[in-house]
Design a protein around this motif. Sequence first.
Motif, PDB file in Angstrom:
ATOM      1  N   HIS A   6       0.745  -1.483   0.201  1.00 31.95           N
ATOM      2  CA  HIS A   6      -0.022  -0.052   0.083  1.00 31.95           C
ATOM      3  C   HIS A   6       0.801   1.012   0.056  1.00 31.95           C
ATOM      4  CE1 HIS A   6      -3.530  -2.530   0.657  1.00 31.95           C
ATOM      5  NE2 HIS A   6      -2.747  -3.015   1.650  1.00 31.95           N
ATOM      6  N   SER A   7       1.859   1.329  -0.814  1.00 32.87           N
ATOM      7  CA  SER A   7       2.743   2.478  -0.835  1.00 32.87           C
ATOM      8  C   SER A   7       2.069   3.427  -1.640  1.00 32.87           C
ATOM      9  CB  SER A   7       4.264   1.904  -1.530  1.00 32.87           C
ATOM     10  OG  SER A   7       5.138   3.020  -1.611  1.00 32.87           O
ATOM     11  N   THR A   8       2.349   4.680  -0.964  1.00 37.34           N
ATOM     12  CA  THR A   8       1.648   5.905  -1.685  1.00 37.34           C
ATOM     13  C   THR A   8       2.617   6.436  -2.830  1.00 37.34           C
ATOM     14  OG1 THR A   8       2.840   7.450  -0.033  1.00 37.34           O
ATOM     15  CG2 THR A   8       0.496   6.496   0.349  1.00 37.34           C
ATOM     16  N   SER A   9       3.850   5.832  -2.981  1.00 36.27           N
ATOM     17  CA  SER A   9       4.774   6.588  -3.980  1.00 36.27           C
ATOM     18  C   SER A   9       4.287   5.957  -5.550  1.00 36.27           C
ATOM     19  CB  SER A   9       6.173   6.168  -3.753  1.00 36.27           C
ATOM     20  OG  SER A   9       6.515   4.890  -3.842  1.00 36.27           O
ATOM     21  N   LYS A  10       4.262   6.806  -6.220  1.00 35.91           N
ATOM     22  CA  LYS A  10       4.028   6.427  -7.683  1.00 35.91           C
ATOM     23  C   LYS A  10       5.153   5.692  -8.315  1.00 35.91           C
ATOM     24  CE  LYS A  10       0.717   9.697  -8.548  1.00 35.91           C
ATOM     25  NZ  LYS A  10      -0.031  10.935  -9.630  1.00 35.91           N
ATOM     26  N   LEU A  11       4.953   4.982  -9.222  1.00 35.18           N
ATOM     27  CA  LEU A  11       5.826   3.969 -10.010  1.00 35.18           C
ATOM     28  C   LEU A  11       6.499   5.086 -11.148  1.00 35.18           C
ATOM     29  CD1 LEU A  11       4.149   0.800 -10.550  1.00 35.18           C
ATOM     30  CD2 LEU A  11       6.106   1.199  -8.971  1.00 35.18           C
ATOM     31  N   GLN A  12       7.595   4.697 -11.327  1.00 33.92           N
ATOM     32  CA  GLN A  12       8.278   5.732 -12.415  1.00 33.92           C
ATOM     33  C   GLN A  12       8.378   4.963 -13.456  1.00 33.92           C
ATOM     34  OE1 GLN A  12      11.877   7.442 -11.082  1.00 33.92           O
ATOM     35  NE2 GLN A  12      11.417   9.421 -11.903  1.00 33.92           N
ATOM     36  N   SER A  13       7.637   4.967 -14.621  1.00 34.96           N
ATOM     37  CA  SER A  13       7.778   4.317 -15.704  1.00 34.96           C
ATOM     38  C   SER A  13       8.414   5.098 -16.937  1.00 34.96           C
ATOM     39  CB  SER A  13       6.451   3.658 -16.202  1.00 34.96           C
ATOM     40  OG  SER A  13       5.544   4.715 -16.358  1.00 34.96           O
ATOM     41  N   GLU A  14       9.747   5.250 -17.106  1.00 35.68           N
ATOM     42  CA  GLU A  14      10.202   6.124 -18.169  1.00 35.68           C
ATOM     43  C   GLU A  14      11.217   4.984 -18.927  1.00 35.68           C
ATOM     44  OE1 GLU A  14      12.345   9.309 -16.196  1.00 35.68           O
ATOM     45  OE2 GLU A  14      10.813  10.107 -15.224  1.00 35.68           O
ATOM     46  N   ILE A  15      11.175   5.678 -20.136  1.00 42.18           N
ATOM     47  CA  ILE A  15      12.107   4.700 -20.923  1.00 42.18           C
ATOM     48  C   ILE A  15      13.598   5.519 -21.009  1.00 42.18           C
ATOM     49  CG2 ILE A  15      12.725   3.797 -23.317  1.00 42.18           C
ATOM     50  CD1 ILE A  15       9.379   4.058 -23.615  1.00 42.18           C
ATOM     51  N   ASN A  16      14.460   4.576 -20.905  1.00 39.07           N
ATOM     52  CA  ASN A  16      15.879   5.059 -20.815  1.00 39.07           C
ATOM     53  C   ASN A  16      16.250   5.294 -22.433  1.00 39.07           C
ATOM     54  OD1 ASN A  16      18.337   6.069 -20.458  1.00 39.07           O
ATOM     55  ND2 ASN A  16      19.291   4.162 -19.131  1.00 39.07           N
ATOM     56  N   VAL A  17      16.403   6.397 -22.756  1.00 39.85           N
ATOM     57  CA  VAL A  17      16.740   6.729 -24.395  1.00 39.85           C
ATOM     58  C   VAL A  17      18.115   6.640 -24.547  1.00 39.85           C
ATOM     59  CG1 VAL A  17      14.396   7.716 -24.762  1.00 39.85           C
ATOM     60  CG2 VAL A  17      16.516   9.192 -24.091  1.00 39.85           C
ATOM     61  N   THR A  18      18.977   6.712 -23.684  1.00 33.15           N
ATOM     62  CA  THR A  18      20.416   6.642 -23.906  1.00 33.15           C
ATOM     63  C   THR A  18      20.744   5.477 -24.663  1.00 33.15           C
ATOM     64  OG1 THR A  18      20.875   7.960 -21.814  1.00 33.15           O
ATOM     65  CG2 THR A  18      22.626   6.959 -22.725  1.00 33.15           C
ATOM     66  N   PRO A  19      20.452   4.254 -24.442  1.00 35.68           N
ATOM     67  CA  PRO A  19      21.065   3.192 -25.147  1.00 35.68           C
ATOM     68  C   PRO A  19      20.436   3.186 -26.521  1.00 35.68           C
ATOM     69  CG  PRO A  19      20.163   2.386 -22.967  1.00 35.68           C
ATOM     70  CD  PRO A  19      19.840   3.766 -23.136  1.00 35.68           C
ATOM     71  N   LEU A  20      19.107   3.624 -26.769  1.00 38.38           N
ATOM     72  CA  LEU A  20      18.295   3.714 -28.133  1.00 38.38           C
ATOM     73  C   LEU A  20      19.059   4.815 -29.084  1.00 38.38           C
ATOM     74  CD1 LEU A  20      16.160   3.148 -29.928  1.00 38.38           C
ATOM     75  CD2 LEU A  20      15.081   5.179 -28.767  1.00 38.38           C
ATOM     76  N   VAL A  21      19.669   5.828 -28.452  1.00 38.12           N
ATOM     77  CA  VAL A  21      20.399   6.866 -29.094  1.00 38.12           C
ATOM     78  C   VAL A  21      21.792   6.359 -29.536  1.00 38.12           C
ATOM     79  CG1 VAL A  21      21.535   9.115 -28.906  1.00 38.12           C
ATOM     80  CG2 VAL A  21      19.272   8.799 -28.002  1.00 38.12           C
ATOM     81  N   ASP A  22      22.569   5.558 -28.507  1.00 34.55           N
ATOM     82  CA  ASP A  22      23.965   5.011 -28.986  1.00 34.55           C
ATOM     83  C   ASP A  22      23.598   3.912 -30.020  1.00 34.55           C
ATOM     84  OD1 ASP A  22      24.768   6.567 -26.923  1.00 34.55           O
ATOM     85  OD2 ASP A  22      24.762   4.810 -25.378  1.00 34.55           O
ATOM     86  N   VAL A  23      22.875   3.415 -30.024  1.00 32.69           N
ATOM     87  CA  VAL A  23      22.244   2.239 -31.217  1.00 32.69           C
ATOM     88  C   VAL A  23      22.166   2.776 -32.207  1.00 32.69           C
ATOM     89  CG1 VAL A  23      20.936   0.276 -31.838  1.00 32.69           C
ATOM     90  CG2 VAL A  23      21.749   0.228 -29.754  1.00 32.69           C
ATOM     91  N   MET A  24      21.378   3.904 -32.551  1.00 32.12           N
ATOM     92  CA  MET A  24      21.179   4.719 -33.674  1.00 32.12           C
ATOM     93  C   MET A  24      22.235   5.426 -34.192  1.00 32.12           C
ATOM     94  SD  MET A  24      18.148   4.085 -34.497  1.00 32.12           S
ATOM     95  CE  MET A  24      17.200   2.962 -33.777  1.00 32.12           C
ATOM     96  N   LEU A  25      23.170   5.953 -33.256  1.00 31.39           N
ATOM     97  CA  LEU A  25      24.376   6.603 -33.931  1.00 31.39           C
ATOM     98  C   LEU A  25      25.372   5.448 -34.585  1.00 31.39           C
ATOM     99  CD1 LEU A  25      24.858   9.299 -31.108  1.00 31.39           C
ATOM    100  CD2 LEU A  25      24.228   9.701 -33.601  1.00 31.39           C
ATOM    101  N   VAL A  26      25.522   4.493 -33.932  1.00 28.90           N
ATOM    102  CA  VAL A  26      26.475   3.350 -34.398  1.00 28.90           C
ATOM    103  C   VAL A  26      25.860   2.874 -35.764  1.00 28.90           C
ATOM    104  CG1 VAL A  26      26.906   0.895 -33.964  1.00 28.90           C
ATOM    105  CG2 VAL A  26      27.434   2.636 -32.041  1.00 28.90           C
ATOM    106  N   LEU A  27      24.498   2.550 -35.887  1.00 24.69           N
ATOM    107  CA  LEU A  27      23.935   2.379 -37.245  1.00 24.69           C
ATOM    108  C   LEU A  27      24.332   3.238 -38.154  1.00 24.69           C
ATOM    109  CD1 LEU A  27      20.696   0.356 -36.041  1.00 24.69           C
ATOM    110  CD2 LEU A  27      23.012  -0.505 -37.050  1.00 24.69           C
ATOM    111  N   LEU A  28      24.011   4.752 -37.756  1.00 26.39           N
ATOM    112  CA  LEU A  28      23.911   5.770 -38.747  1.00 26.39           C
ATOM    113  C   LEU A  28      25.748   5.770 -39.301  1.00 26.39           C
ATOM    114  CD1 LEU A  28      23.160   8.422 -40.086  1.00 26.39           C
ATOM    115  CD2 LEU A  28      23.866   9.480 -37.806  1.00 26.39           C
ATOM    116  N   VAL A  29      26.582   5.508 -38.357  1.00 30.78           N
ATOM    117  CA  VAL A  29      27.855   5.548 -38.806  1.00 30.78           C
ATOM    118  C   VAL A  29      28.240   4.352 -39.756  1.00 30.78           C
ATOM    119  CG1 VAL A  29      30.395   5.113 -37.963  1.00 30.78           C
ATOM    120  CG2 VAL A  29      28.892   6.840 -36.457  1.00 30.78           C
ATOM    121  N   VAL A  30      27.634   3.092 -39.200  1.00 33.53           N
ATOM    122  CA  VAL A  30      27.792   2.141 -40.050  1.00 33.53           C
ATOM    123  C   VAL A  30      27.420   2.189 -41.506  1.00 33.53           C
ATOM    124  CG1 VAL A  30      27.147  -0.449 -40.405  1.00 33.53           C
ATOM    125  CG2 VAL A  30      27.917   0.396 -38.142  1.00 33.53           C
TER     126      VAL A  30
END
Length: 66
Positions: A6-30
């Motif tokens: 019965h916790s009163t704190s809300k769940l934090q549901s965020e997507i960590n975009v740092t790995p996504l940006v890293d993969v996209m930059l690597v694919l762009l370079v390739v």
Amino acid sequence: MAFTPHSTSKLQSEINVTPLVDVMLVLLVVFIVTAPLLTNAVPVNLQNRGHRPARHAAAAGREYRR
């Protein structure tokens, strides 16, 4: 900090975009590196013998009736 059902704190549901940006930059370079390599054409020596008429359907073993 124990988990309470019965916790009163809300769940934090965020997507960590740092790995996504890293993969996209690597694919762009390739793709930037490999694109010029794919444009180099292999020279092919095709002999130009002129236009040869297609074989007639009956000569090819097929008969067409209209």
